[in-house]
Design a protein around this motif. Structure first.
Motif, PDB file in Angstrom:
ATOM      1  N   THR A   1       0.805  -1.227   0.000  1.00 58.76           N
ATOM      2  CA  THR A   1       0.000   0.000   0.000  1.00 58.76           C
ATOM      3  C   THR A   1       0.832   1.268   0.000  1.00 58.76           C
ATOM      4  O   THR A   1       0.282   2.343  -0.215  1.00 58.76           O
TER       5      THR A   1
ATOM      6  N   THR B   1      -2.423   5.553  -4.461  1.00 55.68           N
ATOM      7  CA  THR B   1      -3.463   6.562  -4.319  1.00 55.68           C
ATOM      8  C   THR B   1      -4.681   5.899  -3.699  1.00 55.68           C
ATOM      9  O   THR B   1      -4.749   4.663  -3.593  1.00 55.68           O
ATOM     10  N   LYS B   2      -5.647   6.729  -3.304  1.00 52.79           N
ATOM     11  CA  LYS B   2      -6.861   6.198  -2.690  1.00 52.79           C
ATOM     12  C   LYS B   2      -7.586   5.252  -3.649  1.00 52.79           C
ATOM     13  O   LYS B   2      -8.058   4.189  -3.255  1.00 52.79           O
ATOM     14  N   GLU B   3      -7.667   5.637  -4.928  1.00 53.23           N
ATOM     15  CA  GLU B   3      -8.340   4.810  -5.923  1.00 53.23           C
ATOM     16  C   GLU B   3      -7.610   3.485  -6.129  1.00 53.23           C
ATOM     17  O   GLU B   3      -8.226   2.423  -6.252  1.00 53.23           O
ATOM     18  N   GLU B   4      -6.265   3.534  -6.168  1.00 53.52           N
ATOM     19  CA  GLU B   4      -5.488   2.310  -6.333  1.00 53.52           C
ATOM     20  C   GLU B   4      -5.648   1.399  -5.112  1.00 53.52           C
ATOM     21  O   GLU B   4      -5.730   0.180  -5.248  1.00 53.52           O
ATOM     22  N   TYR B   5      -5.703   1.997  -3.932  1.00 54.33           N
ATOM     23  CA  TYR B   5      -5.892   1.229  -2.701  1.00 54.33           C
ATOM     24  C   TYR B   5      -7.249   0.534  -2.698  1.00 54.33           C
ATOM     25  O   TYR B   5      -7.354  -0.652  -2.385  1.00 54.33           O
ATOM     26  N   ILE B   6      -8.299   1.254  -3.089  1.00 52.88           N
ATOM     27  CA  ILE B   6      -9.651   0.679  -3.160  1.00 52.88           C
ATOM     28  C   ILE B   6      -9.682  -0.429  -4.199  1.00 52.88           C
ATOM     29  O   ILE B   6     -10.274  -1.490  -3.981  1.00 52.88           O
ATOM     30  N   SER B   7      -9.022  -0.216  -5.320  1.00 49.46           N
ATOM     31  CA  SER B   7      -8.966  -1.226  -6.370  1.00 49.46           C
ATOM     32  C   SER B   7      -8.261  -2.491  -5.865  1.00 49.46           C
ATOM     33  O   SER B   7      -8.706  -3.611  -6.122  1.00 49.46           O
TER      34      SER B   7
ATOM     35  N   GLN C   1      -8.050  -3.453  -2.725  1.00 49.72           N
ATOM     36  CA  GLN C   1      -8.957  -4.090  -1.772  1.00 49.72           C
ATOM     37  C   GLN C   1     -10.014  -4.928  -2.490  1.00 49.72           C
ATOM     38  O   GLN C   1     -10.307  -6.049  -2.080  1.00 49.72           O
ATOM     39  N   GLU C   2     -10.599  -4.389  -3.543  1.00 49.82           N
ATOM     40  CA  GLU C   2     -11.620  -5.120  -4.299  1.00 49.82           C
ATOM     41  C   GLU C   2     -11.036  -6.364  -4.963  1.00 49.82           C
ATOM     42  O   GLU C   2     -11.670  -7.417  -4.992  1.00 49.82           O
TER      43      GLU C   2
END
Length: 179
Positions: free
Chosen positions: A27, A31-37, A39-40
């Motif tokens: 991590t 970025t926030k979007e990459e982190y969420i991606s 996680q998914e």
């Protein structure tokens, strides 16, 4: 919390899927979007692990297994040997026999209570009637437990019978998780 034992039949040598988690080094710098991606992606991968650890042939879940001490606790997949299966079947045979004996003792007690209530005076009638009610409820619960033990025993017998075939032993293996 309930403890579940799940048994899987798998081809020997096939890779096992294991749960993934987000590591700190993965991590850093995201970025926030990459982190969420990420996680998914991990959640989707772990869902496939939940669906059978990569073992597509057969799986059987049982519960409750907390009292099934024959199998050591293992969240990770562990080899289930024929000897372990024999121990499990012995465990259920003993549990079934104990439950049958408990039912028999309660049925004998019920006969004694029913005979006592016929000769009881008014002062004792309610007390004996309550004991009869409790004994009948206990017998009913024991029969339900006996039925569940038979069901679980039959499931493990099914698995053991699958592994009696020499072709199955040569090509497949059993693994389990207990969590």
């Amino acid at each position: 919390m309930s403890e579940y034992t799940t048994i899987y039949l798998r081809k020997k040598g096939e890779p096992l899927l294991k749960y993934r988690s987000i590591l700190n080094e993965e991590t850093s710098g995201l970025t926030k979007e990459e982190y969420i991606s990420l996680q998914e992606e991990i959640r989707a991968y772990n869902k496939t692990v939940n669906d059978g650890l990569g073992c597509e042939l057969f799986y059987m879940g049982t519960t409750p297994s907390r009292q099934l001490e024959v199998l050591p606790y293992s969240e990770d997949p562990t080899l289930l040997t024929i000897d372990m299966l024999a121990e499990i079947l012995d465990f259920y045979a003993e549990e079934i026999e104990e439950e049958k004996q408990f039912i028999k003792r309660n049925e004998e007690e019920l006969i004694v209570l029913e005979n006592r209530i016929r000769a009881a005076d008014v002062k004792l009638y309610d007390k004996i009637d309550q004991e009869i009610f409790v004994t009948k409820a206990t017998i009913k619960d024991c029969r339900e437990t006996l039925e569940e033990l038979h069901f679980l025993s039959c499931r493990f017998e099914f698995v053991a019978n699958m592994m009696k075939d020499e072709d199955n032993v040569n090509n497949y293996e059993l693994i389990y998780t207990k969590s």
